[in-house]
Motif scaffolding. Structure first.
Motif, mmCIF file in Angstrom:
data_model
loop_
_atom_site.group_PDB
_atom_site.id
_atom_site.type_symbol
_atom_site.label_atom_id
_atom_site.label_comp_id
_atom_site.label_asym_id
_atom_site.label_seq_id
_atom_site.Cartn_x
_atom_site.Cartn_y
_atom_site.Cartn_z
ATOM 1 N N HIS A 1 0.843 -1.201 0.000
ATOM 2 C CA HIS A 1 0.000 0.000 0.000
ATOM 3 C C HIS A 1 0.879 1.252 0.000
ATOM 4 N N VAL B 1 -7.854 2.769 -10.297
ATOM 5 C CA VAL B 1 -8.809 2.954 -9.199
ATOM 6 C C VAL B 1 -9.170 4.433 -9.055
ATOM 7 N N TYR B 2 -10.478 4.697 -8.926
ATOM 8 C CA TYR B 2 -10.926 6.069 -8.663
ATOM 9 C C TYR B 2 -12.319 6.028 -8.056
ATOM 10 N N ASP C 1 -3.964 4.418 -8.014
ATOM 11 C CA ASP C 1 -5.038 5.127 -7.319
ATOM 12 C C ASP C 1 -4.959 6.586 -7.753
ATOM 13 N N HIS D 1 -1.332 -1.168 -9.050
ATOM 14 C CA HIS D 1 -2.619 -0.513 -8.845
ATOM 15 C C HIS D 1 -2.396 0.993 -8.833
ATOM 16 N N GLU E 1 0.684 -0.538 -4.920
ATOM 17 C CA GLU E 1 -0.358 0.472 -5.119
ATOM 18 C C GLU E 1 0.308 1.825 -4.996
ATOM 19 N N ASP F 1 -13.384 3.028 -6.186
ATOM 20 C CA ASP F 1 -12.992 3.201 -4.789
ATOM 21 C C ASP F 1 -14.250 3.569 -4.008
ATOM 22 N N GLU G 1 -4.270 -4.478 -0.468
ATOM 23 C CA GLU G 1 -3.263 -3.425 -0.442
ATOM 24 C C GLU G 1 -2.935 -3.191 1.036
ATOM 25 N N ASP H 1 -0.239 6.269 -5.689
ATOM 26 C CA ASP H 1 -1.189 7.368 -5.861
ATOM 27 C C ASP H 1 -0.648 8.323 -6.920
#
Length: 302
Positions: free
Chosen positions: A56, A203-204, A170, A168, A92, A225, A290, A94
């Protein structure tokens, strides 16, 4: 005066007795915890153990203990150590997109929270963001010298591995009008490195940006998400033909996951630092977790 002598002898004895009791109690606790953990592991089936272990934001967030982690989320050291040292199956991250179209890795909405910068990344040129020092505060900054990196910086390191890990993304987009620009910018970098589509998950929290990715790359997996409103989120997922959902482990239950499975949706959970919290997520049988404590999850399922 003569009565003070014995008292001075008794107190050290009481202190040593107290320390002995504390020591024995601590030892018994660890023995009990070890036995209970072994019993928990025996309950797990091969289906439980199939869960994909995703770091994560790398090694997750600043943590003073269990485990000690002074590395900022999304920093290069955090991401690479999650793979090379902790044994994660994937990462994952961002992703923001700068004003001039460069995907940048950073967790929070503004730079003010964890760096020496200020403002939103989408309003700034990449050159003024990439390379900014992370600021985690005391005592974390004594243990790292990490700087903000771009998605391309990460991909350049990942291509050195025997194979690309699961990734992933995000998304962090705060202006609806930028959806198409955001999707083009991110997919452009991924295509530059020939990242396998089957290894990607986007992912959103809103379907509009996810749909912008689908327009450019129809094969990519798109996950919503979700928050506490599972039923409302499920309707959104089905109405927009998304591939699954990402939820905090403590906000979802077995019946909800079974319902998601009924619709052939992929389920990804996130969070978990304590072993018992992670174990409870494993029992839900998600496709991936995650996780904030990669080593603890590995001990459970591997």
């Amino acid at each position: 005066m003569n009565g003070s002598g014995p008292k001075q002898i008794v107190w050290p004895r009481k202190l040593w007795l107290l320390l002995l009791i504390v020591g024995i109690s601590t030892a018994l606790f660890f023995v009990y915890d070890f036995i209970r953990f072994k019993q928990q592991i025996k309950v797990l089936t091969p289906e439980h153990r199939k869960v994909v272990i995703i770091g994560h934001a790398g090694r997750a967030f600043f943590s003073p203990f269990n485990p000690f982690n002074p590395l900022p989320p999304n920093s290069l050291a955090s991401l690479l150590k999650a793979l090379r040292e902790d044994g994660a199956d994937g990462l994952e991250v961002d992703v923001h997109v700068s004003r001039d179209g460069v995907p940048v890795l950073y967790h929070d909405e503004t730079l003010n929270t964890m760096s020496e910068g200020k403002g939103k990344i989408e309003n700034l040129p990449a050159a003024s963001v990439i390379g900014l020092a992370y600021k985690g505060g005391w005592p974390y900054d004594f243990f790292h010298q990490e700087k903000i990196i771009s998605l391309e910086d990460l991909l350049r390191e990942l291509q050195k591995l025997p194979e690309f890990p699961d990734l992933h993304l995000d998304l962090r987009n705060y202006t609806l009008a930028r959806d198409a620009y955001f999707a083009r910018s991110v997919l452009g970098v991924l295509r530059k490195f020939h990242y396998p589509v089957e290894k990607l998950i986007i992912v959103y929290a809103k379907p509009e940006l996810l749909d912008a990715f689908r327009v450019i790359e129809p094969r990519v997996k798109l996950l919503l998400d979700i928050g506490p409103d599972f039923e409302g989120s499920l309707k959104t997922i089905l109405a927009n033909r998304l591939h699954g959902l990402v939820a905090e482990g403590k906000q979802i239950n077995v019946s909800q996951i079974k319902l998601a499975r009924y619709y052939n949706l992929q389920v990804v959970l996130f969070g978990g630092k304590a072993r018992n919290t992670i174990y409870k997520m494993v029992l839900l049988q998600p496709d991936a977790i995650e996780v904030n404590n990669i080593k603890a999850l590995r001990k459970i399922v591997r």
